[in-house]
Each structure stands twice: as C-alpha cells, then as structure tokens.
Write an enzyme that holds these catalytic residues in place. Structure first.
Site, PDB file in Angstrom:
ATOM      1  N   ARG A  35      61.542  23.003  75.997  1.00  0.00           N
ATOM      2  CA  ARG A  35      62.146  23.614  77.185  1.00  0.00           C
ATOM      3  C   ARG A  35      62.711  25.004  76.887  1.00  0.00           C
ATOM      4  NH1 ARG A  35      64.781  18.101  79.673  1.00  0.00           N
ATOM      5  NH2 ARG A  35      62.950  17.573  80.899  1.00  0.00           N
ATOM      6  N   LYS A 197      53.736   0.613  87.962  1.00  0.00           N
ATOM      7  CA  LYS A 197      53.917  -0.040  89.258  1.00  0.00           C
ATOM      8  C   LYS A 197      53.365   0.747  90.434  1.00  0.00           C
ATOM      9  CE  LYS A 197      57.977  -2.741  88.165  1.00  0.00           C
ATOM     10  NZ  LYS A 197      59.410  -2.891  88.367  1.00  0.00           N
ATOM     11  N   GLY A 353      56.417  12.254  84.048  1.00  0.00           N
ATOM     12  CA  GLY A 353      56.818  11.129  83.212  1.00  0.00           C
ATOM     13  C   GLY A 353      55.970  10.858  81.993  1.00  0.00           C
ATOM     14  N   GLY A 376      60.475  14.158  87.536  1.00  0.00           N
ATOM     15  CA  GLY A 376      60.827  13.849  88.920  1.00  0.00           C
ATOM     16  C   GLY A 376      60.380  14.944  89.879  1.00  0.00           C
TER      17      GLY A 376
HETATM   18  P1  AMP Z   1      55.004   5.134  84.868  1.00  0.00           P
HETATM   19  O1  AMP Z   1      56.365   5.575  84.421  1.00  0.00           O
HETATM   20  O2  AMP Z   1      54.977   4.494  86.209  1.00  0.00           O
HETATM   21  O3  AMP Z   1      53.979   6.217  84.697  1.00  0.00           O
HETATM   22  O4  AMP Z   1      54.608   3.930  83.905  1.00  0.00           O
HETATM   23  C1  AMP Z   1      54.381   4.129  82.553  1.00  0.00           C
HETATM   24  C2  AMP Z   1      54.429   2.802  81.858  1.00  0.00           C
HETATM   25  O5  AMP Z   1      53.415   1.965  82.345  1.00  0.00           O
HETATM   26  C3  AMP Z   1      54.212   2.916  80.383  1.00  0.00           C
HETATM   27  O6  AMP Z   1      55.394   2.594  79.731  1.00  0.00           O
HETATM   28  C4  AMP Z   1      53.130   1.882  80.099  1.00  0.00           C
HETATM   29  O7  AMP Z   1      53.397   1.107  78.980  1.00  0.00           O
HETATM   30  C5  AMP Z   1      53.120   1.050  81.344  1.00  0.00           C
HETATM   31  N1  AMP Z   1      51.811   0.388  81.562  1.00  0.00           N
HETATM   32  C6  AMP Z   1      50.623   0.962  81.618  1.00  0.00           C
HETATM   33  N2  AMP Z   1      49.656   0.041  81.752  1.00  0.00           N
HETATM   34  C7  AMP Z   1      50.261  -1.164  81.802  1.00  0.00           C
HETATM   35  C8  AMP Z   1      49.805  -2.515  81.924  1.00  0.00           C
HETATM   36  N3  AMP Z   1      48.498  -2.780  82.044  1.00  0.00           N
HETATM   37  N4  AMP Z   1      50.707  -3.504  81.923  1.00  0.00           N
HETATM   38  C9  AMP Z   1      52.018  -3.218  81.802  1.00  0.00           C
HETATM   39  N5  AMP Z   1      52.526  -1.959  81.695  1.00  0.00           N
HETATM   40  C10 AMP Z   1      51.653  -0.945  81.692  1.00  0.00           C
END
Ligand code: AMP
Length: 395
Positions: A35, A197, A353, A376
């Site tokens: 940064r 999610k 992220g 964010g």
């Molecule tokens: P996000 O912050 O929504 O981009 O989510 C990132 C997280 O999703 C990471 O920590 C990954 O470990 C998790 N992730 C990715 N694929 C899977 C999966 N198939 N099952 C569970 N967690 C997952």
C-alpha cells in the site's frame, strides 16, 4: 474525472488521503508494504511538480489514542520507500499540525497521526473534516481501500475543496480498470466468481449479468447451483435458502444470453482437511460423506478454453480451498489460464478479497493486467454502487 495531471502542484500543498493501513508484526515491522509502494507515484509526482505533501491515513481499528496504532511506527518504512524525509505531526488536527503544514516547503512531506484516533473520522464529522481541510490547498484522494466509506477524510473533506480536488494515480487506475470491465470492456467479457458463499456475491452476480458474455461460477458457490439443478453434492458447502435464487440467476442469465459455466467435476475430500482422502468425481455425483473442495481436471480444461476466448476478464474469488495445498490446484490453473490470455492481449482485473491473496501467493501479480488494492471497495464497485469517496471528487 480530475486527476493529478489536471493540476500543477508548484508551491501548492497537497492534502492526500492515502491508505497506509499496512500489516505490522509484533515489533512494528511492516510485513507487506504494497500500500505504501502503491501511493508512491502520486506523492513523487506532486513533489516533482514543486509541491509538498500532507499525508493522512488510518491504521487498524483503534479505540481512541492507542500507541500500538500510531503511524509513527511506519515512518522509517515510508522514508525508505519514498527516499524522502518524512515529518510527523503527533495529532492529525490542532495547532501543531496546522503549524507544521503551514511551514512545509516544496519537496517536503508531513505525515499526520492516525485519523481514527478520532471517532469523528469514521462518523464523517463535518467539523473534523473542516479542520483537516485547512492543512492543504488541493485535496487528493488516493485511497481506494476506503473509497466505499463516507468518512471525514475520504469523502466529507472534499466538500471544502470546490474545484481543487482530484484522484491520485492509484485511485484513477482503479477506476479506469473497473470501467474497463464494467463499462467499455472489449467483448467477449468474462467474469469468474468463486469463493465460499452465494449470499456474499448475490448483488455482484446480478449486476454483472448485464455486463458479461460468460460467467464462470466456482468455489463453494458451485454446490448451491448444482443442488438447485438436482445434482448430488454430498456434504459440500451449500446454502439451501439460496436454491431458488440460484435457479433465478440461471434463468436471468439465459434471458440475457449470458453463458454460465459451472464445474463439471470436482476434487472431493472425506473431511475439510488437507490430509483428507480425496477423489475426483462428477459434480452431480458426489457421494455422501464427501465434499467438493476444488475444481476437477475436466472443469479446468473447459474454463481454460473460455478464458482464452475472452478479451476482458474479471476474477473475484478462488476456485477451491486454496489455503490448503491439496485443494489449490484449481485456483492456480485458473491463474495460469488468465495469465496466458493476458499475454495474448486480454485485459484482466483481479479484485476483491481472497482472489488477491491467491494471486499474490501463487505469483500471478505481474501476469495479470491489474490487481485491485481494495477488497470491500472493489466488491461494492462490482455491485454497481457509486462509492462515496469517488462521488465526492466528481461533484
Ligand atoms: P470469498 O471471501 O467469498 O471470496 O471466499 C473465499 C473462501 O472460499 C476461501 O477461504 C476458500 O477457502 C473458500 N472456498 C473456496 N472453495 C470452497 C469450497 N469448495 N468449499 C468450501 N470453501 C471454499
């Protein structure tokens, strides 16, 4: 959109909102200076014009004054990176800061103490913003990471600089990169959305369906879509309350002629652990007791083909649990595909992220067109929101 190039900073004092919210170890060593390095072009351009810089930033989430969050800990690092001496005001407002700013000469830099020692900062307090505004002639916002917050130093302060405000080069680059995907991306445009999610990405998906030709959905989100279509997902992560939404998204995509690509096979594990037993299976036939933790080889071949035919690529979210070595392959393979496509002329933007962490961890940083500095802020941009920090400069 006003940028640094619209101003001559000769004999002017720039009040710059930077994002020096850097990670520190127990001995206050900066463990990742990205940064600070990212803010360098803006600061150097102003100094080279013959101007001076008053830098303001937050660090961490202090409750009132807390020495551990003092920006004094990073002065040496900033000096190393900029190659210029940095003066320090122990309070970001008040007489001392004002006197130090007033006596700043061309070529000099003053760093203000952590803005968040005052709760007025995050509250967007007008009086506090006014006091900050008195420390410079031209306001420059170069902090994308906080551009989605209507804080005093990121948004409210801009009201006190009628025409004397602009984007720093980092923030300008962020805006251009997002626009290059969301507004004037060369077709075909692809978004890859992974991560854990569906619920955290709904607004992004819905907004992005109007912008892209292809959408790859990977990561944990996959299984809500597969279950919605009647597949057996075993013990894979799934949001049952989002199944109708997943079907609705598939229908919306169809109506908008957006091609959705989901994994066709996965690397499944019998536990959420790097040491678990694994097998490759059809995404629709994951046995009970097993969970999909990464994309399988057939899926990666399909994704590679899609990535290579697209001219504009946005990547947000990993394709698997990349933190565990045994489930990082999908994310690495996708990174390789995007790197190859970028080499062949595509524009690629990685942001939001965990995909940024993955890109850094696996060394793709210099192989994609742009890696966003704001998690964010990036997500809110992809959701189609106007960020207050950006709007305040445009007004
Ligand atoms: P996000 O912050 O929504 O981009 O989510 C990132 C997280 O999703 C990471 O920590 C990954 O470990 C998790 N992730 C990715 N694929 C899977 C999966 N198939 N099952 C569970 N967690 C997952």
């Amino acid at each position: 959109m006003k940028t640094l190039n619209d101003f001559n900073f000769n004999n002017k004092k720039a009040l710059i909102r930077v994002d020096f919210n850097v990670p520190l170890d127990d001995n206050y060593n900066v463990t990742d200076a990205t940064r600070i390095i990212s803010a360098k072009p803006t600061i150097i351009k102003i100094l080279e014009d013959g101007g001076s810089c008053v830098l303001m930033s937050h660090l961490g989430r202090p409750k009132g004054f807390q020495d551990e969050f003092s920006l004094k800990h990073i002065i040496n690092k900033i000096e190393d990176i900029l190659g210029v001496e940095v003066k320090f005001a122990e309070d970001c407002i008040g007489q001392e800061a004002k006197d130090m700013a007033d006596s700043l000469k061309p070529g000099e830099i003053l760093l203000l103490e952590n803005l968040r020692f005052y709760e007025e900062e995050t509250k967007g307090d007008k009086e506090f913003a006014k006091k900050l505004s008195q420390l410079g002639d031209i306001y420059v916002n170069d902090a994308f990471g906080t551009a989605h917050r209507a804080h005093a130093s990121t948004t409210i302060v801009a009201d006190f600089f009628e025409n004397q405000k602009c984007f720093g080069s980092l923030l300008a680059k962020e805006i251009e990169s997002i626009n290059r995907v969301m507004q004037d991306g060369e077709k075909p445009v692809l978004a890859v959305l992974g991560g854990a999610k569906v619920s955290s990405k709904i607004t992004v998906i819905e907004n992005i369906l109007d912008k892209v030709d292809h959408l790859i959905i990977g990561g944990g989100m996959t299984f809500t879509f597969i279950k919605a279509q009647g597949g057996n997902i075993g013990d894979s992560i799934c949001e049952d309350d989002k199944i109708d939404l997943a079907l609705d998204i598939m229908q919306q995509a169809k109506n908008k002629a957006v091609k959705i690509h989901l994994p066709v096979d996965v690397k499944a594990a019998d536990a959420f652990s790097n040491d678990a037993n694994t097998q490759i299976c059809d995404v629709n036939e994951i046995p009970d007791g097993w969970q999909g933790l990464d994309a399988g080889p057939k899926s990666l071949d399909i994704f590679d083909e899609v990535v290579n035919q697209c001219k504009t690529i946005l990547w947000n979210g990993p394709l698997g649990v990349f933190e565990m070595e045994n489930f990082a392959n999908g994310t690495i393979a996708l990174g390789n595909s995007i790197a190859k496509s970028t080499e062949n002329g595509a524009f690629s933007l990685v942001g939001g992220g965990d995909s940024v962490a993955a890109v850094k961890q696996f060394g793709f940083e210099n192989k994609v067109s742009y890696v966003s500095t704001g998690g964010g802020a990036m997500l809110e941009s992809l959701e189609g929101k106007t960020l207050p920090g950006i709007a305040a400069i445009m007004e």
